[in-house]
Design a protein around this motif. Structure first.
Motif, PDB file in Angstrom:
ATOM      1  N   GLY A 273      80.794  83.291 -13.140  1.00 31.66           N
ATOM      2  CA  GLY A 273      80.069  82.035 -13.079  1.00 31.66           C
ATOM      3  C   GLY A 273      80.666  80.966 -13.975  1.00 31.66           C
ATOM      4  O   GLY A 273      80.775  79.795 -13.570  1.00 31.66           O
ATOM      5  N   GLY A 351      74.982  75.517 -17.141  1.00 31.05           N
ATOM      6  CA  GLY A 351      74.378  75.265 -15.834  1.00 31.05           C
ATOM      7  C   GLY A 351      73.225  74.289 -15.911  1.00 31.05           C
ATOM      8  O   GLY A 351      73.052  73.451 -15.013  1.00 31.05           O
ATOM      9  N   LYS A 418      81.659  77.748  -3.268  1.00 35.62           N
ATOM     10  CA  LYS A 418      81.287  77.916  -4.670  1.00 35.62           C
ATOM     11  C   LYS A 418      79.778  78.000  -4.819  1.00 35.62           C
ATOM     12  O   LYS A 418      79.257  78.778  -5.618  1.00 35.62           O
ATOM     13  CB  LYS A 418      81.839  76.749  -5.498  1.00 35.62           C
ATOM     14  CG  LYS A 418      83.353  76.682  -5.539  1.00 35.62           C
ATOM     15  CD  LYS A 418      83.822  75.433  -6.253  1.00 35.62           C
ATOM     16  CE  LYS A 418      85.343  75.320  -6.226  1.00 35.62           C
ATOM     17  NZ  LYS A 418      85.809  74.054  -6.841  1.00 35.62           N
ATOM     18  N   MET A 422      77.678  81.041  -6.442  1.00 37.07           N
ATOM     19  CA  MET A 422      76.818  80.833  -7.593  1.00 37.07           C
ATOM     20  C   MET A 422      75.397  81.295  -7.319  1.00 37.07           C
ATOM     21  O   MET A 422      74.728  81.857  -8.201  1.00 37.07           O
ATOM     22  CB  MET A 422      76.811  79.353  -7.981  1.00 37.07           C
ATOM     23  CG  MET A 422      78.132  78.845  -8.542  1.00 37.07           C
ATOM     24  SD  MET A 422      78.731  79.825  -9.939  1.00 37.07           S
ATOM     25  CE  MET A 422      77.416  79.613 -11.096  1.00 37.07           C
ATOM     26  N   TYR A 426      73.315  83.894  -9.542  1.00 36.80           N
ATOM     27  CA  TYR A 426      72.007  83.563 -10.112  1.00 36.80           C
ATOM     28  C   TYR A 426      70.960  84.615  -9.744  1.00 36.80           C
ATOM     29  O   TYR A 426      70.187  85.072 -10.599  1.00 36.80           O
ATOM     30  CB  TYR A 426      71.544  82.194  -9.616  1.00 36.80           C
ATOM     31  CG  TYR A 426      72.321  81.028 -10.162  1.00 36.80           C
ATOM     32  CD1 TYR A 426      72.786  81.024 -11.476  1.00 36.80           C
ATOM     33  CD2 TYR A 426      72.593  79.908  -9.378  1.00 36.80           C
ATOM     34  CE1 TYR A 426      73.496  79.952 -11.974  1.00 36.80           C
ATOM     35  CE2 TYR A 426      73.297  78.827  -9.869  1.00 36.80           C
ATOM     36  CZ  TYR A 426      73.751  78.855 -11.166  1.00 36.80           C
ATOM     37  OH  TYR A 426      74.461  77.788 -11.661  1.00 36.80           O
ATOM     38  N   SER A 491      71.000  74.916  -7.259  1.00 36.70           N
ATOM     39  CA  SER A 491      72.400  75.100  -6.836  1.00 36.70           C
ATOM     40  C   SER A 491      72.640  74.540  -5.440  1.00 36.70           C
ATOM     41  O   SER A 491      71.734  74.497  -4.614  1.00 36.70           O
ATOM     42  CB  SER A 491      72.731  76.603  -6.857  1.00 36.70           C
ATOM     43  OG  SER A 491      71.921  77.310  -5.939  1.00 36.70           O
TER      44      SER A 491
END
Length: 491
Positions: A273, A351, A418, A422, A426, A491
């Protein structure tokens, strides 16, 4: 609690009758998972309080009036506070600012005081169980205390059938503890938002955003559920094995191997990540935000508890002679705990400060959004590179409309890849942190049951270290899970 109940009822009525009391709302405060968590843990707290009331009623001849009034008042407090937080958690109160701040701080203090009391009760219960497990009877205070308790119990008789046992409470303590911590965090955000003037549309992402609906992260879901289910099975085997000290070595060793494998996978997910964050270059949102600031501070402070217990465990393992397999597993487990917490903190904090990538997709779809008041400068800075890229494409005479569309399509495909990766990370980390919260919260004291640290520090010293550090480690896992869920929705 009685003062807070009266004020919360008055505040809800006052803000409902006076429309000028709340002119602004912080959309980032009180997300849906926080409010859902408040309700979930509030229900668990009410069940625990109901058992306490029933237990007190069975021994009503020996119970003082305060022992009967306290759980009843606490039940009303939990109900009223849950309704208050659900209704008012986003409010930015604009009138009677000093009075509102004062009562919010009193409410915050009450929740923290209840949290300290509950942690103390739970730690005392676990310490007594572990003392009996290790057959340590040389502590005069505990022995005299047990004699006093037994004396009181002998002089008291049940009114009914004594159906409610004290051991039932221990499995409900985690819900009550997390409830007060969740409530304290939401009340602190409300306190910071008193008098704050912000745009109601200042947050582009709040609630369950587009990331939840457009892609189902099957890879993260499968691996996360595998860790979660395996952890529950290992926890059951570990608890059953504790009843038989002769056969406890195998479940304990297996439990350690499960932790080591899970921590290695979590470290790898955090590293992947962070690498994706570096490849997906994006401007950082450094605007003042009380919700994000509190998340960062709580993560860093709660990490100190796990750092402390791991540090003392490593010292004990290095100093233990001879160095056995169990020493090696404990040493590796403590070391991986430090690495995993450090990597996860860096991953979550970065993040939370990253701006959402909405300009690229909305430019492709032709969608325009209003610019909020507080984030106007940050969004302006974010849109500058995109304008420069479009101008550079238009400045070359050989570039056609098709080439610009292909370039934009490639950017969108790269971003979506991506984004999907991600979201898998998560969700995987969220489920892993959830099982790492469940196991210690419901009684797994893996560093106690091995007996290595107890032999090095002594029972009393290691009990103090564990009872101080472990509650912060448990809170860290729940707070990290909530932060990862927020990143997943953004995200």
């Amino acid at each position: 609690m009685a003062i807070c109940i009266l004020w919360m009822l008055f505040q809800m009525y006052f803000t409902w009758k006076n429309k000028n009391a709340v002119l602004f709302k912080d959309c980032q405060a009180g997300p849906i998972w926080m409010r859902a968590g408040i309700i979930l843990f509030g229900v668990g707290s009410l069940i625990m309080i109901s058992f306490k009331i029933a237990h007190t009623a069975e021994y009503k001849d020996c119970a003082t009036p305060i022992k009967i009034m306290q759980p009843v008042t606490q039940a009303v407090f939990v109900i009223v506070q849950t309704c208050f937080l659900w209704v008012s958690c986003k409010h930015c109160v604009q009138i009677y600012l000093n009075a509102t701040r004062c009562f919010l701080m009193v409410l915050l203090t009450v929740n923290l005081t209840i949290w300290i009391m509950l942690v103390t009760e739970e730690s005392r219960h676990h310490t007594t169980e572990l003392q009996e497990y290790f057959n340590i009877n040389d502590l005069e205070t505990n022995s005299s205390e047990h004699q006093d308790v037994n004396k009181d119990v002998k002089n008291c008789f049940c009114e009914f059938k004594c159906a409610v046992n004290d051991k039932v409470f221990i499995y409900l303590y985690p819900f009550h503890i997390e409830y007060n911590l969740f409530a304290a965090a939401m009340i602190y955000i409300m306190w910071k938002n008193v008098g704050r003037q912000i745009d109601e549309n200042a947050s582009f992402h709040h609630g369950l955003g587009p990331g939840v609906r457009q892609h189902v992260p099957l890879l993260g879901l499968v691996f996360g559920l595998a860790i979660l289910i395996t952890g529950i099975v290992m926890f059951i085997m570990y608890e059953v094995g504790r009843e038989n000290p002769q056969k406890h070595w195998l479940p304990l060793t297996t439990f350690y191997f499960f932790h080591l494998i899970s921590l290695v996978l979590m470290c790898l997910a955090n590293v992947v990540g962070i690498i994706i964050f570096k490849l997906d270059k994006r401007n950082m949102d450094n605007e003042k935000n009380p919700t994000r600031t509190l998340d960062t501070v709580l993560l860093l402070l709660a990490t100190l508890g796990q750092y402390g217990i791991s540090y003392y465990s490593i010292i004990a393992m290095v100093s233990t002679v001879p160095f056995s397999l169990l020493c090696g597993l404990t040493f590796s487990y403590s070391l991986l705990m430090i690495f995993q917490h450090s990597l996860q903190n860096a991953f979550i904090i970065e993040g939370l400060h990253r701006l959402p990538p909405i300009n690229l997709l909305h430019a492709h779809q032709g969608i325009s959004h209003p610019r909020p008041v507080e984030q106007h400068d940050s969004i302006k800075r974010r849109s500058v590179p995109e304008k420069e890229s479009r101008l550079s494409l238009a400045s070359h005479p050989g570039n056609s409309r098709m080439q610009r569309r292909e370039t934009l399509t490639q950017h969108i495909k790269s971003h979506l890849k991506k984004r999907k990766t991600m979201k898998d990370i998560y969700l995987f980390l969220f489920l892993c942190n959830l099982i790492f919260w469940i196991m210690p919260a419901f009684g797994a004291r893996i560093r106690f049951d091995s007996g290595l640290e107890v032999n090095f520090y002594g029972f009393s010293m290691w009990a103090i270290i564990t009872n101080i550090c472990l509650p912060f480690g448990i809170f860290y896992r729940m707070h990290a899970a909530a932060s990862l869920l927020e990143l997943y929705s953004m995200s």
